[in-house]
Scaffold this motif. Structure first.
Motif, short mmCIF file in Angstrom:
data_model
loop_
_atom_site.label_atom_id
_atom_site.label_comp_id
_atom_site.label_asym_id
_atom_site.label_seq_id
_atom_site.Cartn_x
_atom_site.Cartn_y
_atom_site.Cartn_z
N ALA A 208 0.83 -1.21 0.00
CA ALA A 208 0.00 0.00 0.00
C ALA A 208 0.86 1.26 0.00
N MET A 209 1.94 1.24 0.76
CA MET A 209 2.83 2.40 0.79
C MET A 209 3.53 2.59 -0.55
N ASN A 210 3.92 1.50 -1.17
CA ASN A 210 4.61 1.60 -2.46
C ASN A 210 3.70 2.14 -3.54
N VAL A 211 2.43 1.74 -3.50
CA VAL A 211 1.48 2.21 -4.52
C VAL A 211 1.10 3.68 -4.29
N GLU A 212 0.82 4.04 -3.06
CA GLU A 212 0.34 5.40 -2.77
C GLU A 212 1.45 6.44 -2.84
N LEU A 213 2.63 6.10 -2.35
CA LEU A 213 3.73 7.07 -2.32
C LEU A 213 4.64 6.97 -3.53
N GLY A 214 4.58 5.89 -4.28
CA GLY A 214 5.47 5.74 -5.44
C GLY A 214 6.93 5.69 -5.03
N LEU A 215 7.29 4.74 -4.18
CA LEU A 215 8.65 4.67 -3.66
C LEU A 215 9.65 4.36 -4.77
N PRO A 216 10.79 5.03 -4.78
CA PRO A 216 11.84 4.72 -5.78
C PRO A 216 12.65 3.49 -5.34
N ALA A 217 11.97 2.36 -5.25
CA ALA A 217 12.63 1.15 -4.78
C ALA A 217 13.62 0.63 -5.83
N LYS A 218 14.81 0.32 -5.37
CA LYS A 218 15.86 -0.19 -6.25
C LYS A 218 15.88 -1.72 -6.20
N PRO A 219 16.10 -2.37 -7.32
CA PRO A 219 16.23 -3.84 -7.28
C PRO A 219 17.52 -4.25 -6.59
N VAL A 220 17.42 -5.19 -5.68
CA VAL A 220 18.58 -5.66 -4.94
C VAL A 220 19.27 -6.74 -5.77
N GLU A 221 20.53 -6.55 -6.05
CA GLU A 221 21.29 -7.50 -6.86
C GLU A 221 21.81 -8.65 -6.00
N PRO A 222 22.05 -9.82 -6.59
CA PRO A 222 22.58 -10.95 -5.81
C PRO A 222 23.95 -10.68 -5.20
N THR A 223 24.75 -9.79 -5.83
CA THR A 223 26.07 -9.50 -5.26
C THR A 223 25.97 -8.86 -3.88
N ALA A 224 24.85 -8.20 -3.57
CA ALA A 224 24.69 -7.59 -2.26
C ALA A 224 24.47 -8.63 -1.16
N PHE A 225 23.98 -9.82 -1.54
CA PHE A 225 23.71 -10.86 -0.55
C PHE A 225 24.91 -11.78 -0.32
N VAL A 226 25.88 -11.74 -1.22
CA VAL A 226 27.01 -12.67 -1.11
C VAL A 226 27.79 -12.48 0.19
N PRO A 227 28.16 -11.25 0.61
CA PRO A 227 28.92 -11.12 1.87
C PRO A 227 28.17 -11.64 3.08
N ARG A 228 26.85 -11.39 3.16
CA ARG A 228 26.09 -11.86 4.31
C ARG A 228 26.04 -13.37 4.37
N LEU A 229 25.76 -14.00 3.24
CA LEU A 229 25.67 -15.46 3.22
C LEU A 229 27.03 -16.10 3.45
N ALA A 230 28.08 -15.47 2.91
CA ALA A 230 29.43 -16.01 3.11
C ALA A 230 29.84 -15.93 4.59
N SER A 231 29.45 -14.87 5.27
CA SER A 231 29.76 -14.76 6.69
C SER A 231 28.97 -15.78 7.50
N ALA A 232 27.73 -16.05 7.09
CA ALA A 232 26.93 -17.04 7.81
C ALA A 232 27.48 -18.45 7.62
#
Length: 308
Positions: A208-232
């Motif tokens: 609802a917030m995304n539709v009403e406010l039109g948030l400039p949401a950026k697509p999260v790339e898989p490279t952003a998750f690599v450090p977190r998963l590697a640390s886990a």
């Protein structure tokens, strides 16, 4: 009686003269703390000089910790941080005040706390901003992201998006929306795990917030998750670099379009682990990425076709 102009030589007081002579009578000019005056004719050249330095004040015994103003304005408070608070006086707590004085201070503290909110909307705003501060602290997010999440909550309240939804759900949706706007690797499950409402309510509030406010949401790339998963998974740096290389190559080949970024990052880590002889199962990688083993196998086959 004849009269003449006061400034016959068109003297401008705003223009500072570096010489030590009066512009009227060429007399000697002296300067004290308050003004600059000619000793011969008494012409006041400068009065009440403006001090452009910092107006530091110190209200404590030491002069080392001097501040020009109070705390800066912040978006994380419903009143921008301008309100005051009557705290528990140390002398009153130690029993140095009489009982009547302590009761008076307690009443003043209670009434002052009640008068913080001018309306029910401000009370709801204060509750929502407090929930956002709790969520950002639990997730270890930065102060700048917390301020942006608070701004989103204010905008949602101004646009009447809170009507019919819980404050906790909108606060969690604001934190997730701020993460999406900044492109951080925080999933909806991460935010819902520390929220006080179910994940479905957080998802509905964010939509609802995304539709009403039109948030400039950026697509999260898989490279952003690599450090977190590697640390886990506690893998080596070489495996982490190999997984980032695989994820970057997949992004350039547009293989990651329409897939879950955390699941694809887990597949990159799984393939990099087997490349370096690190024994790890698909289930272990899937549990860390909140995915499933079939998803890991599907993305692994897509990486095999790239031949990176």
């Amino acid at each position: 009686m004849a009269s003449s102009a006061i400034y016959e030589t068109a003297f401008d007081e705003d223009v500072q003269d570096e010489s030590n002579q009066c512009p009227e009578c060429d007399g000697r000019v002296t300067t004290n703390v308050a003004e600059t005056v000619c000793e011969e004719c008494g012409l006041v050249l400068e009065d009440e000089r403006i001090d452009h330095g910092p107006e530091w004040r110190s209200f404590s015994d030491d002069e080392q910790n001097r501040e020009r103003t109070g705390a800066p304005l912040t978006a994380t408070r419903h009143d921008r941080g301008l309100s005051t608070k009557i705290g528990n006086n140390v002398e009153a707590a130690s029993g140095q005040f009489a009982g009547r004085k302590r009761r008076r201070l307690a009443r003043m503290r209670r009434e002052h706390s009640r008068s913080r909110f001018r309306s029910k909307a401000e009370q709801i705003l204060a509750h929502g901003l407090g929930e956002i501060r709790r969520l950002t602290s639990a997730l270890g997010l930065s102060k700048a992201l917390g301020e942006q999440a608070c701004s989103l909550f204010r905008s949602a309240q101004n646009e009447d998006i809170l009507r019919g939804r819980s404050v906790e759900a909108m606060a969690a949706a604001s934190v997730y929306g701020a993460c999406r706007c900044l492109g951080l690797s925080r999933t909806l499950d991460d935010v819902a795990s520390v929220a006080r409402v179910a994940q479905s309510r957080v998802r509905s509030s964010y939509q609802a917030m995304n539709v009403e406010l039109g948030l400039p949401a950026k697509p999260v790339e898989p490279t952003a998750f690599v450090p977190r998963l590697a640390s886990a998974l506690d893998v080596t740096d070489s495996i982490r670099q190999r997984a980032r290389t695989l994820a970057r190559a997949a992004q350039e080949a547009e293989v990651t379009v329409g897939v879950q970024p955390s699941g694809f990052a887990a597949a990159c880590l799984y393939k990099a682990c087997h490349k370096h002889g690190w024994l790890v199962s698909q289930r272990e990688v899937a549990e860390v990425a909140d995915s499933s083993p079939p998803t890991i196998r599907t993305h692994r086959d897509a990486l095999d076709e790239l031949d990176v």
